[in-house]
Design a protein around this motif. Sequence first.
Motif, mmCIF file in Angstrom:
data_model
loop_
_atom_site.group_PDB
_atom_site.id
_atom_site.type_symbol
_atom_site.label_atom_id
_atom_site.label_comp_id
_atom_site.label_asym_id
_atom_site.label_seq_id
_atom_site.Cartn_x
_atom_site.Cartn_y
_atom_site.Cartn_z
ATOM 1 N N SER A 40 -8.856 10.386 -1.233
ATOM 2 C CA SER A 40 -9.835 11.265 -1.867
ATOM 3 C C SER A 40 -9.379 11.677 -3.258
ATOM 4 C CB SER A 40 -10.051 12.505 -0.990
ATOM 5 O OG SER A 40 -10.950 13.407 -1.594
ATOM 6 N N ALA A 41 -8.088 12.011 -3.395
ATOM 7 C CA ALA A 41 -7.563 12.367 -4.716
ATOM 8 C C ALA A 41 -7.661 11.194 -5.682
ATOM 9 C CB ALA A 41 -6.109 12.827 -4.583
ATOM 10 N N THR A 42 -7.416 9.992 -5.180
ATOM 11 C CA THR A 42 -7.526 8.799 -6.020
ATOM 12 C C THR A 42 -8.938 8.631 -6.551
ATOM 13 O OG1 THR A 42 -5.773 7.711 -4.744
ATOM 14 C CG2 THR A 42 -7.222 6.292 -6.044
ATOM 15 N N ARG A 43 -9.919 8.891 -5.687
ATOM 16 C CA ARG A 43 -11.313 8.730 -6.110
ATOM 17 C C ARG A 43 -11.703 9.784 -7.139
ATOM 18 N NH1 ARG A 43 -15.455 11.406 -4.909
ATOM 19 N NH2 ARG A 43 -14.455 12.429 -3.137
ATOM 20 N N VAL A 44 -11.428 11.073 -6.852
ATOM 21 C CA VAL A 44 -11.887 12.134 -7.747
ATOM 22 C C VAL A 44 -11.139 12.118 -9.078
ATOM 23 C CG1 VAL A 44 -12.605 13.592 -5.825
ATOM 24 C CG2 VAL A 44 -10.316 13.874 -6.790
ATOM 25 N N MET A 45 -9.951 11.511 -9.103
ATOM 26 C CA MET A 45 -9.203 11.389 -10.354
ATOM 27 C C MET A 45 -9.520 10.089 -11.088
ATOM 28 S SD MET A 45 -7.326 14.133 -10.743
ATOM 29 C CE MET A 45 -6.077 13.611 -11.919
ATOM 30 N N ASN A 46 -10.557 9.381 -10.610
ATOM 31 C CA ASN A 46 -10.959 8.105 -11.218
ATOM 32 C C ASN A 46 -9.801 7.113 -11.287
ATOM 33 O OD1 ASN A 46 -13.740 8.737 -11.831
ATOM 34 N ND2 ASN A 46 -12.964 10.096 -13.444
ATOM 35 N N ALA A 47 -8.998 7.101 -10.208
ATOM 36 C CA ALA A 47 -7.821 6.238 -10.185
ATOM 37 C C ALA A 47 -7.997 5.038 -9.265
ATOM 38 C CB ALA A 47 -6.594 7.046 -9.749
ATOM 39 N N GLY A 48 -9.227 4.810 -8.782
ATOM 40 C CA GLY A 48 -9.451 3.728 -7.837
ATOM 41 C C GLY A 48 -9.128 2.354 -8.383
ATOM 42 N N LEU A 49 -9.249 2.203 -9.696
ATOM 43 C CA LEU A 49 -8.929 0.921 -10.336
ATOM 44 C C LEU A 49 -7.745 1.061 -11.278
ATOM 45 C CD1 LEU A 49 -12.557 -0.351 -11.118
ATOM 46 C CD2 LEU A 49 -11.056 -1.030 -9.231
ATOM 47 N N ALA A 50 -6.901 2.072 -11.037
ATOM 48 C CA ALA A 50 -5.724 2.261 -11.894
ATOM 49 C C ALA A 50 -4.770 1.081 -11.782
ATOM 50 C CB ALA A 50 -5.003 3.553 -11.523
ATOM 51 N N CYS A 51 -4.738 0.451 -10.598
ATOM 52 C CA CYS A 51 -4.026 -0.816 -10.431
ATOM 53 C C CYS A 51 -5.086 -1.912 -10.421
ATOM 54 C CB CYS A 51 -3.232 -0.829 -9.125
ATOM 55 S SG CYS A 51 -1.860 0.358 -9.077
ATOM 56 N N PRO A 52 -5.166 -2.716 -11.456
ATOM 57 C CA PRO A 52 -6.280 -3.663 -11.575
ATOM 58 C C PRO A 52 -6.187 -4.864 -10.648
ATOM 59 C CG PRO A 52 -4.752 -3.936 -13.411
ATOM 60 C CD PRO A 52 -4.271 -2.747 -12.630
#
Length: 311
Positions: A40-52
């Motif tokens: 959830s934190a990954t999603r709300v921090m817009n980090a879902g694609l932080a690792c491409p």
Amino acid sequence: MANTVLKTAGISSQTQPQERIRRLVWKLSVATLLLMAIGSATRVMNAGLACPDWPLCYGQLVPANQMNLQVFLEWFHRLDAGLIGLGAIALAGLSWWHRRDLPNWLPWASTFALFLVLFQGILGGLTVTELLRFDIVTAHLGTALLFFCTLIAIGCSLMPYWGTGNAGRLPWVGLAAAVLIYLQSLAGGLVASQWALHQCLGVAQLCGVMNGHILGVVPATLMTLGVVALAWRTSALNPILRRLAYWAGFCVVAQIGLGVATFKVHLQVEPLTVAHQAVGATLLGLLVALTVLGLRDRGIRHLSQSRVLGN
């Protein structure tokens, strides 16, 4: 004679492998709850694609040169998922290896849990390669919750339990509440994965998705409060069942408060959104635990009646 007395009292004799597996299951349950909160934190921090890329991150096991908060969240999310996967493999392996000393259902339940983890891993990869497609993201959450529920059910089935046989309809009401909370969590996943709140408030789109989640609060809340009321009215109820019901009531009230606060701030306060997801998963776990233990309690009553009729 001793085993008969224990079974009649609702306590299954604990073999060493069974105790070891039970401890592993509870550790995996905690790790899975943490994993969902990190997701959830990954999603709300817009980090879902932080690792491409996937399964590595920038082609490395530890992307030290690219590490920042967003990359760390996505990388740690994958690390926790990998450790849970190894734990699920160990759970299934131990269950089959010691199957002669374990309940017959346990190896199959552990295998189902392992299947969910493998399927979850596939969905995790697709989440990245399909650039956070909303249906895949929602399925990713739904599978994680189902895996979490499976672990809770296994753990509660293995734990020593002194039943009173007075659960009555409580486990069935708890099961209905758990199903409604699970569906409400999926609806919340759709809202989050499509950013429906922002879309509705900004350009008046996807309001149906958001409103569906809001309306879904009513039946899920009423059924959970029904669990609380039934537990309060049932005399001589096992204290564990009563506490689980009361904690579920506390969580549903907290969940409504967090949902309202999250709506008011338009998802701008990330810890509120993460807490909303974590409390929802905790509520679901409490209801599943209450259902399983309540069914065991009913089983004790039926066993006692059978013994009386047999005599």
